[in-house]
Design an enzyme around this catalytic site. Structure first.
Site, PDB file in Angstrom:
ATOM      1  N   GLU A 216       1.224 -37.603  45.527  1.00  0.00           N
ATOM      2  CA  GLU A 216       2.151 -37.245  46.608  1.00  0.00           C
ATOM      3  C   GLU A 216       1.852 -35.862  47.181  1.00  0.00           C
ATOM      4  O   GLU A 216       2.177 -35.568  48.321  1.00  0.00           O
ATOM      5  CB  GLU A 216       3.606 -37.281  46.095  1.00  0.00           C
ATOM      6  CG  GLU A 216       4.011 -38.544  45.392  1.00  0.00           C
ATOM      7  CD  GLU A 216       4.374 -39.681  46.340  1.00  0.00           C
ATOM      8  OE1 GLU A 216       3.948 -39.634  47.505  1.00  0.00           O
ATOM      9  OE2 GLU A 216       5.081 -40.597  45.902  1.00  0.00           O
TER      10      GLU A 216
ATOM     11  N   HIS B 108       3.272 -36.541  36.326  1.00  0.00           N
ATOM     12  CA  HIS B 108       3.136 -37.994  36.499  1.00  0.00           C
ATOM     13  C   HIS B 108       3.487 -38.697  35.194  1.00  0.00           C
ATOM     14  O   HIS B 108       3.253 -38.146  34.118  1.00  0.00           O
ATOM     15  CB  HIS B 108       1.696 -38.359  36.907  1.00  0.00           C
ATOM     16  CG  HIS B 108       1.576 -39.742  37.477  1.00  0.00           C
ATOM     17  ND1 HIS B 108       1.357 -40.841  36.693  1.00  0.00           N
ATOM     18  CD2 HIS B 108       1.662 -40.185  38.750  1.00  0.00           C
ATOM     19  CE1 HIS B 108       1.309 -41.920  37.469  1.00  0.00           C
ATOM     20  NE2 HIS B 108       1.495 -41.552  38.725  1.00  0.00           N
TER      21      HIS B 108
HETATM   22  N1  COA Z   1       8.121 -29.555  37.825  1.00  0.00           N
HETATM   23  C1  COA Z   1       8.647 -28.928  36.778  1.00  0.00           C
HETATM   24  N2  COA Z   1       8.828 -29.490  35.570  1.00  0.00           N
HETATM   25  C2  COA Z   1       8.427 -30.755  35.431  1.00  0.00           C
HETATM   26  C3  COA Z   1       7.842 -31.480  36.487  1.00  0.00           C
HETATM   27  C4  COA Z   1       7.693 -30.829  37.719  1.00  0.00           C
HETATM   28  N3  COA Z   1       7.156 -31.444  38.765  1.00  0.00           N
HETATM   29  N4  COA Z   1       7.530 -32.723  36.061  1.00  0.00           N
HETATM   30  C5  COA Z   1       7.911 -32.786  34.778  1.00  0.00           C
HETATM   31  N5  COA Z   1       8.457 -31.609  34.398  1.00  0.00           N
HETATM   32  C6  COA Z   1       8.992 -31.279  33.104  1.00  0.00           C
HETATM   33  C7  COA Z   1      10.338 -31.966  32.946  1.00  0.00           C
HETATM   34  O1  COA Z   1      11.376 -31.119  33.379  1.00  0.00           O
HETATM   35  C8  COA Z   1      10.402 -32.268  31.488  1.00  0.00           C
HETATM   36  O2  COA Z   1      10.869 -31.118  30.853  1.00  0.00           O
HETATM   37  P1  COA Z   1      12.042 -31.212  29.758  1.00  0.00           P
HETATM   38  O3  COA Z   1      11.433 -32.028  28.653  1.00  0.00           O
HETATM   39  O4  COA Z   1      12.315 -29.799  29.417  1.00  0.00           O
HETATM   40  O5  COA Z   1      13.182 -31.906  30.439  1.00  0.00           O
HETATM   41  C9  COA Z   1       8.934 -32.473  31.083  1.00  0.00           C
HETATM   42  O6  COA Z   1       8.155 -31.845  32.093  1.00  0.00           O
HETATM   43  C10 COA Z   1       8.566 -33.940  30.977  1.00  0.00           C
HETATM   44  O7  COA Z   1       8.996 -34.598  32.154  1.00  0.00           O
HETATM   45  P2  COA Z   1       9.420 -36.143  32.209  1.00  0.00           P
HETATM   46  O8  COA Z   1      10.627 -36.261  33.091  1.00  0.00           O
HETATM   47  O9  COA Z   1       9.486 -36.711  30.844  1.00  0.00           O
HETATM   48  O10 COA Z   1       8.203 -36.785  32.894  1.00  0.00           O
HETATM   49  P3  COA Z   1       8.180 -38.224  33.505  1.00  0.00           P
HETATM   50  O11 COA Z   1       6.908 -38.801  33.048  1.00  0.00           O
HETATM   51  O12 COA Z   1       9.393 -39.001  33.253  1.00  0.00           O
HETATM   52  O13 COA Z   1       8.207 -37.852  35.051  1.00  0.00           O
HETATM   53  C11 COA Z   1       7.692 -37.476  37.272  1.00  0.00           C
HETATM   54  C12 COA Z   1       7.178 -37.969  35.922  1.00  0.00           C
HETATM   55  C13 COA Z   1       6.623 -37.743  38.332  1.00  0.00           C
HETATM   56  C14 COA Z   1       8.996 -38.217  37.663  1.00  0.00           C
HETATM   57  C15 COA Z   1       7.961 -35.951  37.172  1.00  0.00           C
HETATM   58  O14 COA Z   1       6.788 -35.297  36.815  1.00  0.00           O
HETATM   59  C16 COA Z   1       8.558 -35.397  38.461  1.00  0.00           C
HETATM   60  O15 COA Z   1       9.762 -35.430  38.656  1.00  0.00           O
HETATM   61  N6  COA Z   1       7.682 -34.830  39.366  1.00  0.00           N
HETATM   62  C17 COA Z   1       8.167 -34.315  40.630  1.00  0.00           C
HETATM   63  C18 COA Z   1       8.437 -35.434  41.628  1.00  0.00           C
HETATM   64  C19 COA Z   1       7.153 -36.112  42.105  1.00  0.00           C
HETATM   65  O16 COA Z   1       6.178 -35.455  42.418  1.00  0.00           O
HETATM   66  N7  COA Z   1       7.188 -37.440  42.191  1.00  0.00           N
HETATM   67  C20 COA Z   1       6.064 -38.232  42.649  1.00  0.00           C
HETATM   68  C21 COA Z   1       5.425 -38.954  41.512  1.00  0.00           C
HETATM   69  S1  COA Z   1       3.934 -39.792  41.972  1.00  0.00           S
END
Ligand code: COA
Length: 383
Positions: free
Chosen positions: A327, A268
């Protein structure tokens, strides 16, 4: 400057500092009395109440009214029963316009249908009337779209029913069991508002221009549709389907991570611990299974997958806490309630519209246009 925030000029020393934050992280653009998201502690407060104390105890009407009162919406219904009656009338009015909404409901995607259909809600300019009309219409058009999608006729609203019960009835075409309505109400209450999320911000930007509440809601629907905001619960169910049984969770997740893919429903932007809404929904699913007297096995599977995913992600990224988000269990609860997966994101909108309306009221009161700046990086005419 890449994507990283920076401040030029200094917050305290310059009267006009430049702050560059492309995701607006850490930028406070509004004061709100509606909800507070504490990402470090994993706490969500909605209109002064912990979400854990609301879900399963309060109805959609109770919490929508609490939000609108917090926003000081003039003329808000006196109590939840009055709001329930007003929403019933609004559903009937929205259904009466179904023939005019027409082609909007033929869209292949439910959020496209909602965006076009809700745009038909007549604007009165009176915030309370428009808030009730938009909230009633969202449920009617989401349900009518789902019926049309399945080649079925829409079901007329029953204005005497509570909002959650009538929404479910309009989707499934039958009076739903009280246990399913309770579970749906728990879901609607849990996702009704969540700080300055992207769709709420979109709605507030429109409201800040002095535009009308329906326009704000239409903008917010567009923002909610995006996969980075409201679109993940369907893929969570696909994942559970693919894993099949608890024993298969670890191997499947390992392969997924090895292929460089993200685990849906995990991680998140704000929470650094487990999303408190995941716990609330997990509890509500347990109660629903108990009320129905039968466990579907989905909850047990989801828990096993969450455990395995949490452990694997902790090993992979010890520096970045990645826990279950809302989610993850949304998928499980809405499936158990009896909603098809293509209706998951529209059902999110059926709830969140109440939060959007409250934010519009707050934003309009400030009278302040939201108008950030951009940094020009294009060519300039020769000097
Ligand atoms: N599975 C695997 N790795 C994950 C992950 C997941 N669900 N969520 C984050 N990471 C990893 C990323 O790959 C990133 O790694 P990197 O630095 O090597 O690229 C690191 O953790 C940080 O992620 P980041 O994209 O900076 O986090 P964010 O705060 O921008 O993203 C989300 C938050 C929710 C978009 C992200 O966690 C995600 O894509 N989750 C899956 C989709 C989801 O459940 N969405 C609903 C949200 S309520």
């Amino acid at each position: 400057m890449g994507g990283r925030p920076y401040i030029r000029g200094g917050m305290s020393t310059s009267p006009n500092p430049e702050i560059y934050a492309p995701g607006l992280e850490g930028v406070i653009a509004a004061e709100t009395r509606l909800s507070d998201v504490d990402g470090a502690r994993g706490q969500l407060i909605i209109a002064g109440h912990d979400v854990e104390d609301l879900a399963g105890r309060a109805s959609f009407e109770d919490v929508a009214l609490a939000l609108w009162r917090a926003a000081e919406l003039a003329g808000a219904p006196a109590d939840a029963a009055a709001l329930s009656a007003a929403l019933g009338e609004a559903r009937v009015a929205a259904a009466a316009r179904l023939s005019r909404v027409g082609d909007a409901l033929d869209a292949a995607d439910g959020m496209d249908a909602l965006r076009a259909a809700v745009a038909h809600v007549p604007v009165t300019g009176e915030l309370v009337a428009d808030a009730i009309a938009a909230t009633g219409a969202m449920a009617v058009y989401a349900a009518a779209w789902a019926r049309r999608h399945d080649g079925l006729e829409p079901v007329a609203p029953d204005p005497g029913l509570p909002h959650a019960a009538d929404y479910l009835r309009m989707v499934i075409g039958d009076v739903p069991s009280p246990a399913r309505v309770r579970a749906l109400d728990a879901y609607l209450v849990t996702v009704i508002d969540h700080g300055m999320n992207a769709s709420t911000f979109a709605g507030r930007v429109v409201a800040s221009t002095g535009s009308d509440l329906v326009s704000s809601v239409v903008a917010a629907i567009g923002a909610l549709k995006g996969p980075l905001h409201g679109g993940a619960p369907g893929p969570v169910l696909d994942m559970l389907d693919a894993i099949g049984s608890p024993a298969g969770a670890e191997a499947w997740l390992r392969a997924e991570l090895a292929a460089g893919r993200r685990i849906m429903g995990m991680g998140h932007r704000v929470y650094r611990v487990r999303d408190p809404r995941a716990a609330v929904l997990e509890r509500a699913i347990g109660e629903l299974e108990r009320d129905l007297g039968a466990a579907t096995g989905r909850l047990a599977l989801a828990r096993a997958v969450e455990r395995a995913a949490t452990a694997l992600l902790a090993a992979k990224r010890p520096d970045r806490p990645l826990a279950a988000n809302v989610e993850f269990y949304t998928a499980v609860i809405l499936e158990a309630v009896g909603l098809p997966r293509e209706l998951f994101t529209p059902t999110f909108a059926v709830s969140r519209v109440a939060g959007w309306a409250g934010h519009v009221v707050e934003q309009r009161r400030t009278g302040r246009l939201i108008r950030p700046a951009s940094r020009y990086v294009g060519p300039r005419p020769p000097a």
